[in-house]
Scaffold this motif. Structure first.
Motif, PDB file in Angstrom:
ATOM      1  N   MET A 160      33.360   6.409  28.622  1.00 39.37           N
ATOM      2  CA  MET A 160      33.812   5.957  27.310  1.00 39.37           C
ATOM      3  C   MET A 160      32.617   5.225  26.713  1.00 39.37           C
ATOM      4  SD  MET A 160      36.905   6.879  26.596  1.00 39.37           S
ATOM      5  CE  MET A 160      37.074   5.907  25.127  1.00 39.37           C
ATOM      6  N   ILE A 161      32.263   5.601  25.494  1.00 41.47           N
ATOM      7  CA  ILE A 161      31.165   4.906  24.835  1.00 41.47           C
ATOM      8  C   ILE A 161      31.632   4.360  23.495  1.00 41.47           C
ATOM      9  CG2 ILE A 161      29.301   6.112  26.046  1.00 41.47           C
ATOM     10  CD1 ILE A 161      28.902   7.860  23.654  1.00 41.47           C
ATOM     11  N   HIS A 162      31.137   3.191  23.173  1.00 43.32           N
ATOM     12  CA  HIS A 162      31.459   2.499  21.926  1.00 43.32           C
ATOM     13  C   HIS A 162      30.219   2.607  21.046  1.00 43.32           C
ATOM     14  CE1 HIS A 162      33.011  -1.530  20.036  1.00 43.32           C
ATOM     15  NE2 HIS A 162      32.930  -0.550  19.161  1.00 43.32           N
ATOM     16  N   ILE A 163      30.391   3.196  19.884  1.00 42.07           N
ATOM     17  CA  ILE A 163      29.275   3.497  18.990  1.00 42.07           C
ATOM     18  C   ILE A 163      29.503   2.795  17.653  1.00 42.07           C
ATOM     19  CG2 ILE A 163      28.062   5.372  17.778  1.00 42.07           C
ATOM     20  CD1 ILE A 163      29.574   7.120  20.125  1.00 42.07           C
ATOM     21  N   ASN A 178      29.405  -0.110   9.243  1.00 44.53           N
ATOM     22  CA  ASN A 178      30.855  -0.083   9.037  1.00 44.53           C
ATOM     23  C   ASN A 178      31.592   1.011   9.783  1.00 44.53           C
ATOM     24  OD1 ASN A 178      30.850  -2.219   7.099  1.00 44.53           O
ATOM     25  ND2 ASN A 178      29.912  -0.788   5.672  1.00 44.53           N
ATOM     26  N   PHE A 179      30.881   1.885  10.477  1.00 42.00           N
ATOM     27  CA  PHE A 179      31.545   3.020  11.111  1.00 42.00           C
ATOM     28  C   PHE A 179      31.511   2.838  12.618  1.00 42.00           C
ATOM     29  CE2 PHE A 179      32.296   7.487  12.197  1.00 42.00           C
ATOM     30  CZ  PHE A 179      33.328   7.766  11.312  1.00 42.00           C
ATOM     31  N   GLU A 180      32.707   2.753  13.196  1.00 41.35           N
ATOM     32  CA  GLU A 180      32.829   2.457  14.619  1.00 41.35           C
ATOM     33  C   GLU A 180      33.630   3.566  15.293  1.00 41.35           C
ATOM     34  OE1 GLU A 180      34.022  -1.611  16.970  1.00 41.35           O
ATOM     35  OE2 GLU A 180      33.803  -1.663  14.805  1.00 41.35           O
ATOM     36  N   VAL A 181      33.154   3.998  16.456  1.00 38.36           N
ATOM     37  CA  VAL A 181      33.783   5.115  17.171  1.00 38.36           C
ATOM     38  C   VAL A 181      33.884   4.775  18.657  1.00 38.36           C
ATOM     39  CG1 VAL A 181      33.537   7.562  17.806  1.00 38.36           C
ATOM     40  CG2 VAL A 181      32.805   6.782  15.546  1.00 38.36           C
ATOM     41  N   ASN A 212      29.017  -6.794  12.134  1.00 40.90           N
ATOM     42  CA  ASN A 212      28.544  -5.441  11.824  1.00 40.90           C
ATOM     43  C   ASN A 212      28.837  -5.041  10.381  1.00 40.90           C
ATOM     44  OD1 ASN A 212      31.182  -5.401  13.291  1.00 40.90           O
ATOM     45  ND2 ASN A 212      31.188  -3.257  12.667  1.00 40.90           N
ATOM     46  N   SER A 213      29.995  -5.404   9.850  1.00 41.80           N
ATOM     47  CA  SER A 213      30.336  -5.028   8.475  1.00 41.80           C
ATOM     48  C   SER A 213      29.399  -5.664   7.464  1.00 41.80           C
ATOM     49  CB  SER A 213      31.771  -5.425   8.150  1.00 41.80           C
ATOM     50  OG  SER A 213      32.653  -4.653   8.917  1.00 41.80           O
ATOM     51  N   SER A 214      29.053  -6.924   7.663  1.00 42.77           N
ATOM     52  CA  SER A 214      28.136  -7.607   6.751  1.00 42.77           C
ATOM     53  C   SER A 214      26.768  -6.940   6.720  1.00 42.77           C
ATOM     54  CB  SER A 214      27.960  -9.066   7.161  1.00 42.77           C
ATOM     55  OG  SER A 214      29.179  -9.757   7.054  1.00 42.77           O
TER      56      SER A 214
END
Length: 166
Positions: free
Chosen positions: A109-112, A66-69, A60-62
């Motif tokens: 719970m959600i991963h975004i 870059n923003f994970e919640v 994801n960073s590449s």
């Protein structure tokens, strides 16, 4: 477990969950089989539902994501209809990479994953808080990922038949 797995099956599963891009010949070589029996085992495990798909994992960073919640979501009224409706809504949101019903004070719970704080703010306002189904969202911004894997702990599966020593 409806269908038994043996130690060779477990080894095949472990290999493909770490690298699904290997050829059947490469997998067979690693487990000490020829290609045909290895292929048959893989097909049998796919048909039995042990293998549900093969994917390529992306960084994801590449890609600038870059923003994970991790967000906990509470529904205004957690009825069966609202749970189903929320789960259907989540399917249309590509930013949500995981959504789990959980026990406790919240419903999900959600991963975004998104590009930055502003993109998350837009997602939060437009999608989560924009829904009459949602009464509360608590966001936890991921600072650093210490471990990330898709590999299941196969050594914990008790029903896998271990090789017998002679």
């Amino acid at each position: 477990m409806p269908q038994e797995l043996d130690a060779v099956d477990a080894r095949i599963l472990d290999i493909v969950q770490h690298d699904a891009g290997l050829s059947v010949a490469e997998i067979a070589d690693r487990v000490g089989l020829s290609s045909s029996p290895c292929w048959r085992r893989i097909k049998r495990m796919e048909e039995a539902g042990f293998i549900t798909g093969r994917v390529t994992l992306l960084d994801n960073s590449s890609l600038g994501l870059n923003f994970e919640v991790m967000a906990s979501v509470k529904l205004a009224l957690p009825s069966r209809e609202n749970l189903d409706a929320f789960e259907q809504m989540v399917q249309a949101w590509p930013e949500v990479i995981e959504c789990m019903t959980v026990t406790g004070a919240v419903d999900y719970m959600i991963h975004i994953i998104t590009t930055d704080m502003h993109a998350y703010d837009n997602f939060l306002r437009d999608n989560l808080l924009g829904s009459a189904l949602v009464s509360d969202v608590q966001s936890r911004i991921v600072i650093r990922v210490a471990k990330r894997t898709t590999a299941l702990p196969l050594d914990l599966v008790e029903d896998i038949k271990k090789p017998t020593s002679a």
